[in-house]
Scaffold this active site. Structure first.
Site, PDB file in Angstrom:
ATOM      1  N   ASP A  97      63.209 -60.179 -46.072  1.00 44.26           N
ATOM      2  CA  ASP A  97      63.546 -58.732 -45.585  1.00 44.26           C
ATOM      3  C   ASP A  97      63.684 -57.957 -47.017  1.00 44.26           C
ATOM      4  OD1 ASP A  97      63.712 -59.440 -43.031  1.00 44.26           O
ATOM      5  OD2 ASP A  97      65.986 -58.930 -42.874  1.00 44.26           O
ATOM      6  N   LYS A 122      76.241 -55.640 -39.529  1.00 42.80           N
ATOM      7  CA  LYS A 122      74.829 -55.303 -38.989  1.00 42.80           C
ATOM      8  C   LYS A 122      74.159 -56.818 -38.668  1.00 42.80           C
ATOM      9  CE  LYS A 122      70.784 -52.886 -40.060  1.00 42.80           C
ATOM     10  NZ  LYS A 122      69.619 -53.881 -39.767  1.00 42.80           N
ATOM     11  N   LYS A 173      72.905 -52.687 -46.879  1.00 41.40           N
ATOM     12  CA  LYS A 173      72.322 -53.887 -47.003  1.00 41.40           C
ATOM     13  C   LYS A 173      72.830 -54.965 -48.059  1.00 41.40           C
ATOM     14  CE  LYS A 173      68.413 -54.372 -45.000  1.00 41.40           C
ATOM     15  NZ  LYS A 173      67.052 -54.707 -44.146  1.00 41.40           N
ATOM     16  N   CYS A 224      40.247 -79.943 -52.001  1.00 38.80           N
ATOM     17  CA  CYS A 224      41.505 -80.377 -51.380  1.00 38.80           C
ATOM     18  C   CYS A 224      42.353 -81.101 -51.970  1.00 38.80           C
ATOM     19  CB  CYS A 224      41.227 -80.675 -49.815  1.00 38.80           C
ATOM     20  SG  CYS A 224      42.845 -81.194 -48.957  1.00 38.80           S
ATOM     21  N   CYS A 280      41.372 -76.113 -46.674  1.00 39.78           N
ATOM     22  CA  CYS A 280      40.607 -76.973 -46.889  1.00 39.78           C
ATOM     23  C   CYS A 280      39.398 -77.246 -45.625  1.00 39.78           C
ATOM     24  CB  CYS A 280      41.337 -78.629 -46.844  1.00 39.78           C
ATOM     25  SG  CYS A 280      40.423 -79.870 -46.282  1.00 39.78           S
TER      26      CYS A 280
HETATM   27  S1  IVH Z   1      74.164 -48.930 -34.878  1.00 39.51           S
HETATM   28  C1  IVH Z   1      72.076 -45.145 -34.984  1.00 39.51           C
HETATM   29  N1  IVH Z   1      75.481 -51.414 -35.300  1.00 39.51           N
HETATM   30  O1  IVH Z   1      70.399 -52.680 -36.755  1.00 39.51           O
HETATM   31  C2  IVH Z   1      72.771 -46.327 -34.833  1.00 39.51           C
HETATM   32  N2  IVH Z   1      73.071 -51.546 -35.014  1.00 39.51           N
HETATM   33  O2  IVH Z   1      68.532 -50.034 -37.424  1.00 39.51           O
HETATM   34  C3  IVH Z   1      72.118 -47.449 -33.877  1.00 39.51           C
HETATM   35  N3  IVH Z   1      72.153 -53.651 -35.464  1.00 39.51           N
HETATM   36  O3  IVH Z   1      67.807 -52.779 -34.630  1.00 39.51           O
HETATM   37  C4  IVH Z   1      72.354 -48.654 -34.169  1.00 39.51           C
HETATM   38  N4  IVH Z   1      74.048 -54.723 -35.924  1.00 39.51           N
HETATM   39  O4  IVH Z   1      70.257 -53.235 -33.186  1.00 39.51           O
HETATM   40  C5  IVH Z   1      74.452 -50.591 -34.844  1.00 39.51           C
HETATM   41  N5  IVH Z   1      76.747 -53.102 -35.639  1.00 39.51           N
HETATM   42  C6  IVH Z   1      75.717 -52.811 -35.482  1.00 39.51           C
HETATM   43  C7  IVH Z   1      74.414 -53.475 -35.481  1.00 39.51           C
HETATM   44  C8  IVH Z   1      73.198 -52.443 -35.337  1.00 39.51           C
HETATM   45  C9  IVH Z   1      73.045 -54.552 -35.692  1.00 39.51           C
HETATM   46  C10 IVH Z   1      70.623 -53.430 -35.552  1.00 39.51           C
HETATM   47  C11 IVH Z   1      70.404 -52.430 -34.311  1.00 39.51           C
HETATM   48  C12 IVH Z   1      69.170 -51.813 -35.007  1.00 39.51           C
HETATM   49  C13 IVH Z   1      69.360 -51.941 -36.349  1.00 39.51           C
HETATM   50  C14 IVH Z   1      69.681 -50.405 -36.877  1.00 39.51           C
END
Ligand code: IVH
Length: 677
Positions: A28, A112, A314, A413, A429
């Site tokens: 990522d 997240k 992040k 190879c 190969c």
């Molecule tokens: S809030 C506008 N809370 O992360 C806000 N998202 O781009 C809507 N995700 O794919 C998302 N944990 O599914 C929120 N605690 C959390 C989260 C979360 C994971 C994911 C979400 C989305 C991406 C946000």
């Protein structure tokens, strides 16, 4: 310009891997760097920002992506937003907080979760459906799959209507125990498992959804998001834990302590570690910070790409510098030759490592990797560490010639000495009978997502290969007559052999896509195999596919088409498939749902309300065919916005009196095909 094009292509490729196949060749963090590089270039050359296919114009992986063939689609009642504002620097988070009002503004902070987003929909208190996020508007319908997960959720909700959003995850402890051999991280595992076509394949795999948000609902909700999460908890949903902060000081302290110590580094993964065991060990890739008041959210508003009131902070990947010693060239099941760096041992997140992938030779060249370089190795929520940067070239007084040589692309190879062919940027190969390839192919054929022969993993394949009991894929079925030889092997009891043979016997009537996928055709993954099965319907038709037919398929480029042509025109392959058939392996034919549109050809052009695939499925289910260009043979053309030459061509032909139907609106399309969506 060249770099912009390159980045666009790379980002598209990785989007497809990530969103559609649930796998990724890069981490990522590497993806984020490419994306940031693109954004910076686009800022500098804004004329490119206007281009419709710019990665910054796409939501998620763009309108066409995010859904999988083989599963029905559903439109969410309210879209699932994603967070565009993301950064790893605390100063950017502070900027965001100030813009939202600064001290005194309440924010809700949550981990997240690194899984796949789901939307569960209750109507009048009854759970009516569950879907993946898809492109935010349309997702894959996975109701029965969801019901087979280990999620904690209420069966009914009085008379409420409620869309509830959460992330499907596999806890780290479960992943480590049961899935680490097959997947390099829990996200890939959950993405694969949740999109299984058979709901029973989801049972007992450790998947659970943790909820964090409501969509459309008639529940009497509060202005505070944190209260609403509490309502979800009171309803009986497993929620995502949260902390509320109302000053920069509090927010900063919470972020710097990794959510007050809730999130810990475990073997290179960021894991939610909750001593009270209220929450599962979810893997997280950062923190989500959202303005707590819904009213304030409305005032702050949205940008084109997402809400301005939400921020994704992040985590930084684990990185360490070291010195590269040599390159080892590994040969995989498709014959693909992958360079792996060996370096002076380092410790990343508590695990000692001395090897990391270099992806391919081109990747090494672009980094200008040389013998004895100082390199940067990275690991972020993944089992596989990656070399991501060359920090310095170092001269060495005395060189190890062999080690230095290993940085060059091998001429033959490294396992069998056969010639190598290049399919840019990869090398293969050429010898389909190379032992590395055969063993890899047998292991892949037997793997869970392919034919699922339980008890035929890599180690056992090695043993049977060395004992001359396996030599190619058909020899798997010859094992059915070799019970005694098998039982005589060390560590092979009667029960184990029984189970193995039963499992082999069970694979004789596979789905067509499963069989195609099992064959290890270079670059043909699960999604492509499903598309091929839908397109050709039987093994016999697939084996007589033409290059033109393949290249006309959506998402099939020249390389993929050529790989398939090489494969199906190889006489050894045909012999092998013939042998398998004689041994009783009969892939099922794909059922066409009706023959209403049999013999009719359709062309889809321009931007329509749904993805191309959406319309293609309607047509193919009714027995029709889709083509890439308009001709006299075309039955009808589905014309969306900004259609180009295909529309012009169709109109010309109509003007000349050809009976081509022009479907120029959603209503016309729905009426023509007799569908409603
Ligand atoms: S809030 C506008 N809370 O992360 C806000 N998202 O781009 C809507 N995700 O794919 C998302 N944990 O599914 C929120 N605690 C959390 C989260 C979360 C994971 C994911 C979400 C989305 C991406 C946000």
């Amino acid at each position: 310009m060249k770099r912009i094009d390159e980045l666009k292509e790379l980002l598209r490729k990785y989007d497809t891997q990530y969103y559609e196949e649930g796998v990724s060749e890069i981490s990522d963090a590497q993806y984020d760097r490419l994306y940031e590089e693109y954004v910076a270039l686009e800022k500098e050359y804004p004329e490119y920002a206007l281009i419709a296919d710019s990665p910054t114009r796409r939501v998620g992986a763009g309108n066409q992506a995010g859904t999988t063939t083989g599963l029905p689609k559903i439109t969410h009642k309210s879209p699932l937003l994603s967070i565009d504002k993301k950064a790893k620097e605390i100063s950017e988070l502070q900027d965001f907080y100030e813009k939202c009002g600064g001290n005194g503004t309440e924010v809700i902070i949550q981990p997240k979760l690194d899984g796949i987003t789901c939307n569960i929909n209750y109507e009048n208190g009854i759970l009516v459906n569950a879907a993946t996020r898809g492109n935010g508007y349309i997702g894959d319908l996975i109701t029965d799959n969801f019901k087979n997960t280990d999620t904690i959720y209420p069966d009914s909700l009085e008379s409420f209507d409620l869309e509830v959003r959460g992330e499907a995850i596999i806890p780290f402890d479960y992943f480590k125990k049961h899935l680490m051999e097959n997947y390099s991280n829990p996200r890939n595992a959950v993405a694969g498992i949740m999109r299984q076509i058979e709901p029973k394949d989801v049972k007992g795999k450790g998947v659970q959804v943790m909820f964090y948000d409501m969509g459309q609902t008639n529940v009497d909700i509060s202005d505070k998001d944190s209260d609403n999460v509490k309502i979800l908890k009171a309803f009986g949903f497993q929620i995502v834990p949260f902390v509320v902060a109302s000053s920069w000081e509090e927010l900063k302290a919470c972020v710097e302590s990794q959510l007050n110590g809730y999130i810990q580094q475990v073997e290179g993964f960021n894991v939610l570690m909750d001593a009270s065991k209220e929450f599962p060990q979810a893997v997280c890739d950062g923190l989500v910070i959202k303005v707590n008041s819904k009213k304030l959210r409305d005032e702050i508003g949205m940008s084109e790409k997402g809400p301005k009131w939400a921020f994704a902070y992040k985590f930084k990947p684990l990185q360490e510098e070291t010195r590269i010693l040599r390159v080892v060239w590994q040969v995989g099941k498709s014959g693909r030759i992958t360079p792996v760096a060996e370096f002076e041992e380092i410790s990343l997140g508590g695990t000692k490592i001395n090897r990391a992938t270099l992806n391919n030779f081109d990747y090494m060249k672009q980094m200008d990797l040389q013998y004895n370089d100082t390199i940067l190795v990275e690991r972020s929520n993944d089992v596989i560490p990656r070399v991501v940067e060359v920090k310095a070239h170092n001269l060495l007084a005395e060189e190890d010639i062999q080690a230095k040589d290993s940085f060059r692309l091998p001429q033959v190879c490294p396992v069998c000495g056969s010639p190598i062919k290049e399919l840019y940027p990869l090398h293969y190969c050429e010898n389909p009978f190379c032992s590395a390839q055969i063993k890899g192919k047998i292991t892949h054929y037997a793997s869970r997502d392919a034919m699922n022969i339980v008890g035929l993993g890599e180690g056992i394949v090695d043993t049977l290969f060395e004992n001359q009991l396996l030599s190619d894929i058909p020899s798997i079925y010859s094992l059915l007559e070799k019970r005694e030889e098998l039982e005589a092997l060390p560590k092979f009891g009667k029960k184990k052999v029984d189970n193995l043979l039963k499992s082999i016997e069970k694979t004789k009537n596979p789905e067509l896509w499963q069989f195609i996928y099992s064959l290890s055709i270079p670059e043909i993954g699960k999604k492509a195999s499903k598309d091929l099965a839908q397109r050709f319907l039987s093994m016999q038709h697939f084996l007589s596919a033409t290059f033109e037919e393949l290249i006309e398929m959506e998402d099939f480029g020249e390389v993929m088409a050529q790989n398939i042509m090489d494969y199906i025109s190889n006489s050894n392959v045909l012999k092998m498939i013939q042998t398998l058939m004689e041994q009783g392996v009969k892939p099922k034919e794909v059922e066409v749902h009706s023959s209403e549109l049999k013999g009719k050809t359709f062309v889809i052009t321009g931007t329509l309300a749904n993805s191309r695939k959406f319309y293609q499925e309607i047509i193919e289910k009714k027995g029709g065919k889709c083509a890439g260009s308009v001709s006299k043979k075309t039955t009808a053309v589905l014309i969306g916005a900004d259609a180009g030459s295909k529309e012009t061509k169709a109109r010309e032909l109509v003007a000349k009196g050809e009976p081509i139907v022009l479907l120029e609106s959603e209503e016309a399309i729905q009426a023509y095909f007799g569908v409603e969506y």
